[in-house]
Design a protein around this motif. Sequence first.
Motif, PDB file in Angstrom:
ATOM      1  N   LYS A 247       2.189   5.519   9.231  1.00 56.05           N
ATOM      2  CA  LYS A 247       2.186   6.038   7.860  1.00 56.05           C
ATOM      3  C   LYS A 247       2.338   4.918   6.844  1.00 56.05           C
ATOM      4  CE  LYS A 247       3.670  10.793   8.263  1.00 56.05           C
ATOM      5  NZ  LYS A 247       4.574  11.833   7.776  1.00 56.05           N
ATOM      6  N   SER A 248       3.250   3.998   7.135  1.00 51.54           N
ATOM      7  CA  SER A 248       3.477   2.920   6.170  1.00 51.54           C
ATOM      8  C   SER A 248       2.239   2.034   6.043  1.00 51.54           C
ATOM      9  CB  SER A 248       4.700   2.088   6.545  1.00 51.54           C
ATOM     10  OG  SER A 248       4.529   1.468   7.793  1.00 51.54           O
ATOM     11  N   MET A 249       1.528   1.810   7.125  1.00 53.54           N
ATOM     12  CA  MET A 249       0.307   0.998   7.081  1.00 53.54           C
ATOM     13  C   MET A 249      -0.772   1.692   6.252  1.00 53.54           C
ATOM     14  SD  MET A 249      -1.602  -0.634  10.338  1.00 53.54           S
ATOM     15  CE  MET A 249      -2.844  -1.875  10.182  1.00 53.54           C
ATOM     16  N   VAL A 250      -0.887   3.010   6.393  1.00 50.49           N
ATOM     17  CA  VAL A 250      -1.856   3.780   5.605  1.00 50.49           C
ATOM     18  C   VAL A 250      -1.514   3.670   4.123  1.00 50.49           C
ATOM     19  CG1 VAL A 250      -2.657   6.119   5.045  1.00 50.49           C
ATOM     20  CG2 VAL A 250      -2.501   5.399   7.426  1.00 50.49           C
ATOM     21  N   ILE A 251      -0.264   3.882   3.792  1.00 52.77           N
ATOM     22  CA  ILE A 251       0.150   3.863   2.388  1.00 52.77           C
ATOM     23  C   ILE A 251      -0.073   2.491   1.771  1.00 52.77           C
ATOM     24  CG2 ILE A 251       2.141   4.073   0.853  1.00 52.77           C
ATOM     25  CD1 ILE A 251       3.100   6.339   2.825  1.00 52.77           C
ATOM     26  N   VAL A 252       0.327   1.442   2.481  1.00 54.13           N
ATOM     27  CA  VAL A 252       0.143   0.074   1.978  1.00 54.13           C
ATOM     28  C   VAL A 252      -1.337  -0.211   1.751  1.00 54.13           C
ATOM     29  CG1 VAL A 252       0.292  -2.369   2.634  1.00 54.13           C
ATOM     30  CG2 VAL A 252       2.290  -0.889   2.874  1.00 54.13           C
ATOM     31  N   ASN A 253      -2.173   0.152   2.699  1.00 56.32           N
ATOM     32  CA  ASN A 253      -3.611  -0.102   2.571  1.00 56.32           C
ATOM     33  C   ASN A 253      -4.246   0.727   1.450  1.00 56.32           C
ATOM     34  OD1 ASN A 253      -4.522  -2.192   4.477  1.00 56.32           O
ATOM     35  ND2 ASN A 253      -3.508  -0.862   5.953  1.00 56.32           N
ATOM     36  N   LEU A 254      -3.809   1.965   1.276  1.00 57.33           N
ATOM     37  CA  LEU A 254      -4.313   2.778   0.169  1.00 57.33           C
ATOM     38  C   LEU A 254      -3.986   2.121  -1.171  1.00 57.33           C
ATOM     39  CD1 LEU A 254      -3.502   6.416   1.347  1.00 57.33           C
ATOM     40  CD2 LEU A 254      -5.774   5.457   0.948  1.00 57.33           C
ATOM     41  N   TYR A 255      -2.741   1.665  -1.316  1.00 61.90           N
ATOM     42  CA  TYR A 255      -2.333   1.009  -2.559  1.00 61.90           C
ATOM     43  C   TYR A 255      -3.140  -0.266  -2.800  1.00 61.90           C
ATOM     44  CZ  TYR A 255       1.728   3.892  -3.736  1.00 61.90           C
ATOM     45  OH  TYR A 255       2.529   4.912  -4.127  1.00 61.90           O
ATOM     46  N   LYS A 256      -3.300  -1.089  -1.774  1.00 62.29           N
ATOM     47  CA  LYS A 256      -4.046  -2.349  -1.909  1.00 62.29           C
ATOM     48  C   LYS A 256      -5.491  -2.087  -2.323  1.00 62.29           C
ATOM     49  CE  LYS A 256      -1.673  -5.369   1.381  1.00 62.29           C
ATOM     50  NZ  LYS A 256      -1.832  -6.091   2.662  1.00 62.29           N
ATOM     51  N   VAL A 257      -6.138  -1.162  -1.641  1.00 62.72           N
ATOM     52  CA  VAL A 257      -7.538  -0.852  -1.919  1.00 62.72           C
ATOM     53  C   VAL A 257      -7.691  -0.280  -3.327  1.00 62.72           C
ATOM     54  CG1 VAL A 257      -9.443   0.692  -1.275  1.00 62.72           C
ATOM     55  CG2 VAL A 257      -8.234  -0.608   0.479  1.00 62.72           C
ATOM     56  N   ALA A 258      -6.796   0.611  -3.718  1.00 61.28           N
ATOM     57  CA  ALA A 258      -6.871   1.215  -5.048  1.00 61.28           C
ATOM     58  C   ALA A 258      -6.714   0.146  -6.124  1.00 61.28           C
ATOM     59  CB  ALA A 258      -5.803   2.294  -5.205  1.00 61.28           C
ATOM     60  N   LYS A 259      -5.716  -0.701  -5.987  1.00 59.97           N
ATOM     61  CA  LYS A 259      -5.479  -1.755  -6.981  1.00 59.97           C
ATOM     62  C   LYS A 259      -6.667  -2.709  -7.066  1.00 59.97           C
ATOM     63  CE  LYS A 259      -1.258  -1.062  -8.498  1.00 59.97           C
ATOM     64  NZ  LYS A 259      -0.928  -0.928  -9.907  1.00 59.97           N
ATOM     65  N   LYS A 260      -7.167  -3.146  -5.917  1.00 62.16           N
ATOM     66  CA  LYS A 260      -8.279  -4.102  -5.886  1.00 62.16           C
ATOM     67  C   LYS A 260      -9.566  -3.495  -6.448  1.00 62.16           C
ATOM     68  CE  LYS A 260     -10.660  -7.349  -2.909  1.00 62.16           C
ATOM     69  NZ  LYS A 260     -10.780  -7.912  -1.579  1.00 62.16           N
ATOM     70  N   SER A 261      -9.785  -2.199  -6.207  1.00 63.82           N
ATOM     71  CA  SER A 261     -11.013  -1.532  -6.630  1.00 63.82           C
ATOM     72  C   SER A 261     -10.957  -1.031  -8.065  1.00 63.82           C
ATOM     73  CB  SER A 261     -11.314  -0.354  -5.709  1.00 63.82           C
ATOM     74  OG  SER A 261     -11.450  -0.800  -4.388  1.00 63.82           O
ATOM     75  N   GLY A 262      -9.761  -0.906  -8.618  1.00 66.08           N
ATOM     76  CA  GLY A 262      -9.620  -0.394  -9.975  1.00 66.08           C
ATOM     77  C   GLY A 262      -9.583   1.118 -10.063  1.00 66.08           C
ATOM     78  N   VAL A 263      -9.382   1.775  -8.931  1.00 68.84           N
ATOM     79  CA  VAL A 263      -9.266   3.235  -8.921  1.00 68.84           C
ATOM     80  C   VAL A 263      -7.797   3.614  -8.827  1.00 68.84           C
ATOM     81  CG1 VAL A 263     -11.539   3.556  -7.877  1.00 68.84           C
ATOM     82  CG2 VAL A 263      -9.528   3.432  -6.405  1.00 68.84           C
ATOM     83  N   GLY A 264      -7.527   4.875  -9.066  1.00 66.82           N
ATOM     84  CA  GLY A 264      -6.159   5.365  -8.979  1.00 66.82           C
ATOM     85  C   GLY A 264      -6.006   6.375  -7.866  1.00 66.82           C
ATOM     86  N   ILE A 265      -4.748   6.729  -7.610  1.00 66.78           N
ATOM     87  CA  ILE A 265      -4.435   7.723  -6.582  1.00 66.78           C
ATOM     88  C   ILE A 265      -3.496   8.759  -7.188  1.00 66.78           C
ATOM     89  CG2 ILE A 265      -3.379   8.166  -4.333  1.00 66.78           C
ATOM     90  CD1 ILE A 265      -3.892   5.212  -3.646  1.00 66.78           C
ATOM     91  N   ARG A 266      -3.866  10.027  -7.040  1.00 63.35           N
ATOM     92  CA  ARG A 266      -2.983  11.129  -7.434  1.00 63.35           C
ATOM     93  C   ARG A 266      -2.628  11.906  -6.177  1.00 63.35           C
ATOM     94  NH1 ARG A 266      -5.552  14.753 -11.477  1.00 63.35           N
ATOM     95  NH2 ARG A 266      -6.903  15.212  -9.736  1.00 63.35           N
TER      96      ARG A 266
END
Length: 117
Positions: free
Chosen positions: A53-72
């Motif tokens: 779970k922690s790996m998924v969350i970390v990767n989601l945050y990294k990808v979102a920040k790098k891509s300029g998208v957000g997560i709700r």
Amino acid sequence: MTHLNSDRILVKPARHKADVVLPEEGTVAAYLIDALGQGSSVDQIVAETGWTKSMVIVNLYKVAKKSGVGIRRRNEVMHLLVPKGAENVYPRKQAARSINDSRNHVGKPLTAPFRMH
């Protein structure tokens, strides 16, 4: 009154649509963006990738920040957010095809292009 701490914006999208740079198709980052675009829970991504779970969350945050998208996150499901005026950047033409195909198969999970342990 019950407060749902899980219902909130986790990552704000970029301010301008020009700042959105979606990852290349077939990459782990593209898979995660597509998972967000379809609305996925962390548990679903864990089951499909074999990550923690922690790996998924970390990767989601990294990808979102790098891509300029957000997560709700709403009701434990993560959703993709794009800046105002950038609605045309996602889904991509190829991603739209795969999303529509998966919607035709109700209950069919996302297909992870990889498995990491």
